[in-house]
Design a protein around this motif. Structure first.
Motif, PDB file in Angstrom:
ATOM      1  N   PRO A  39       0.831  -1.208   0.000  1.00  0.00           N
ATOM      2  CA  PRO A  39       0.000   0.000   0.000  1.00  0.00           C
ATOM      3  C   PRO A  39       0.863   1.254   0.000  1.00  0.00           C
ATOM      4  O   PRO A  39       1.962   1.275   0.546  1.00  0.00           O
ATOM      5  N   SER A  72      -6.592   4.729  -5.795  1.00  0.00           N
ATOM      6  CA  SER A  72      -6.306   4.655  -4.371  1.00  0.00           C
ATOM      7  C   SER A  72      -6.512   6.008  -3.706  1.00  0.00           C
ATOM      8  O   SER A  72      -6.413   7.052  -4.343  1.00  0.00           O
ATOM      9  N   SER A  79      -4.710   3.496   3.994  1.00  0.00           N
ATOM     10  CA  SER A  79      -4.658   3.413   2.536  1.00  0.00           C
ATOM     11  C   SER A  79      -5.748   2.461   2.055  1.00  0.00           C
ATOM     12  O   SER A  79      -5.918   1.372   2.614  1.00  0.00           O
ATOM     13  N   VAL A  80      -6.493   2.872   1.043  1.00  0.00           N
ATOM     14  CA  VAL A  80      -7.520   2.037   0.417  1.00  0.00           C
ATOM     15  C   VAL A  80      -7.275   2.083  -1.083  1.00  0.00           C
ATOM     16  O   VAL A  80      -7.132   3.155  -1.662  1.00  0.00           O
ATOM     17  N   SER A  81      -7.227   0.929  -1.709  1.00  0.00           N
ATOM     18  CA  SER A  81      -7.027   0.895  -3.154  1.00  0.00           C
ATOM     19  C   SER A  81      -7.817  -0.245  -3.778  1.00  0.00           C
ATOM     20  O   SER A  81      -8.200  -1.193  -3.099  1.00  0.00           O
ATOM     21  N   ALA A 112      -8.810  -5.574  -3.910  1.00  0.00           N
ATOM     22  CA  ALA A 112      -8.937  -4.442  -2.995  1.00  0.00           C
ATOM     23  C   ALA A 112      -7.888  -4.603  -1.906  1.00  0.00           C
ATOM     24  O   ALA A 112      -7.614  -5.716  -1.461  1.00  0.00           O
ATOM     25  N   THR A 113      -7.299  -3.489  -1.510  1.00  0.00           N
ATOM     26  CA  THR A 113      -6.266  -3.510  -0.489  1.00  0.00           C
ATOM     27  C   THR A 113      -6.551  -2.430   0.549  1.00  0.00           C
ATOM     28  O   THR A 113      -6.836  -1.288   0.196  1.00  0.00           O
ATOM     29  N   LEU A 114      -6.478  -2.827   1.818  1.00  0.00           N
ATOM     30  CA  LEU A 114      -6.582  -1.900   2.933  1.00  0.00           C
ATOM     31  C   LEU A 114      -5.252  -1.925   3.666  1.00  0.00           C
ATOM     32  O   LEU A 114      -4.710  -3.007   3.932  1.00  0.00           O
ATOM     33  N   TYR A 116      -2.869  -0.133   6.957  1.00  0.00           N
ATOM     34  CA  TYR A 116      -2.765   0.724   8.136  1.00  0.00           C
ATOM     35  C   TYR A 116      -1.293   0.789   8.517  1.00  0.00           C
ATOM     36  O   TYR A 116      -0.611  -0.244   8.553  1.00  0.00           O
ATOM     37  N   THR A 124      -1.542  -5.041   6.342  1.00  0.00           N
ATOM     38  CA  THR A 124      -2.150  -4.991   5.019  1.00  0.00           C
ATOM     39  C   THR A 124      -3.173  -6.117   4.895  1.00  0.00           C
ATOM     40  O   THR A 124      -2.872  -7.268   5.202  1.00  0.00           O
ATOM     41  N   ARG A 126      -5.611  -7.817   1.964  1.00  0.00           N
ATOM     42  CA  ARG A 126      -5.790  -7.831   0.512  1.00  0.00           C
ATOM     43  C   ARG A 126      -6.809  -8.911   0.143  1.00  0.00           C
ATOM     44  O   ARG A 126      -6.750 -10.029   0.645  1.00  0.00           O
TER      45      ARG A 126
END
Length: 127
Positions: A39, A72, A79-81, A112-114, A116, A124, A126
């Motif tokens: 991310p 993103s 982070s959000v993508s 989708a990926t989050l 912190y 992460t 995913r």
């Protein structure tokens, strides 16, 4: 490698011959390790970071058409993508005009990926 879109790849590592336990351990012909992109976060004090892209590619050898999109939004700590890709190819013909059926394919990838981040630590998720 057919399960990941090229836009999602951070690095590729090839190991020839007998594979060490750290790479799976039970292969004598070698392994291919693919790492996905980490991310991306905003730099401290810059507010939100946003980015995105759209791609369209074609190939004449088997009339391939590929379409991809990604985007993103990130702060310093979150982070959000997302990413999506679709590709379709027809069978190509060899030098004698014969159709090579195994060259036809269709693939659809969504991700989708989050992320912190707190100081030097990162989590992460995913899908």
């Amino acid at each position: 490698m057919s399960y990941i879109d090229p836009k999602q790849v951070q690095s590729i590592e090839l190991t020839a011959g007998i594979t060490p336990v750290s790479n799976g351990g039970d292969n004598i012909g070698g392994t291919i390790n693919i790492s996905t992109a980490a991310p991306v976060f905003a730099k401290p004090g810059t507010g939100l970071r946003t980015d995105g892209s759209v791609s369209l590619t074609t190939r004449s050898v088997n009339h391939t058409v590929s379409l991809g999109a990604s985007g993103s939004v990130a702060s310093e700590n979150f982070s959000v993508s997302f990413d999506a890709a679709k590709a379709k190819a027809h069978s190509y013909r060899d030098g004698n005009g014969k159709t090579v059926l195994a060259s036809m394919y269709s693939s659809t990838n969504f991700g989708a990926t989050l992320g912190y981040r707190l100081k030097e630590h990162r989590v992460t998720l995913r899908a």
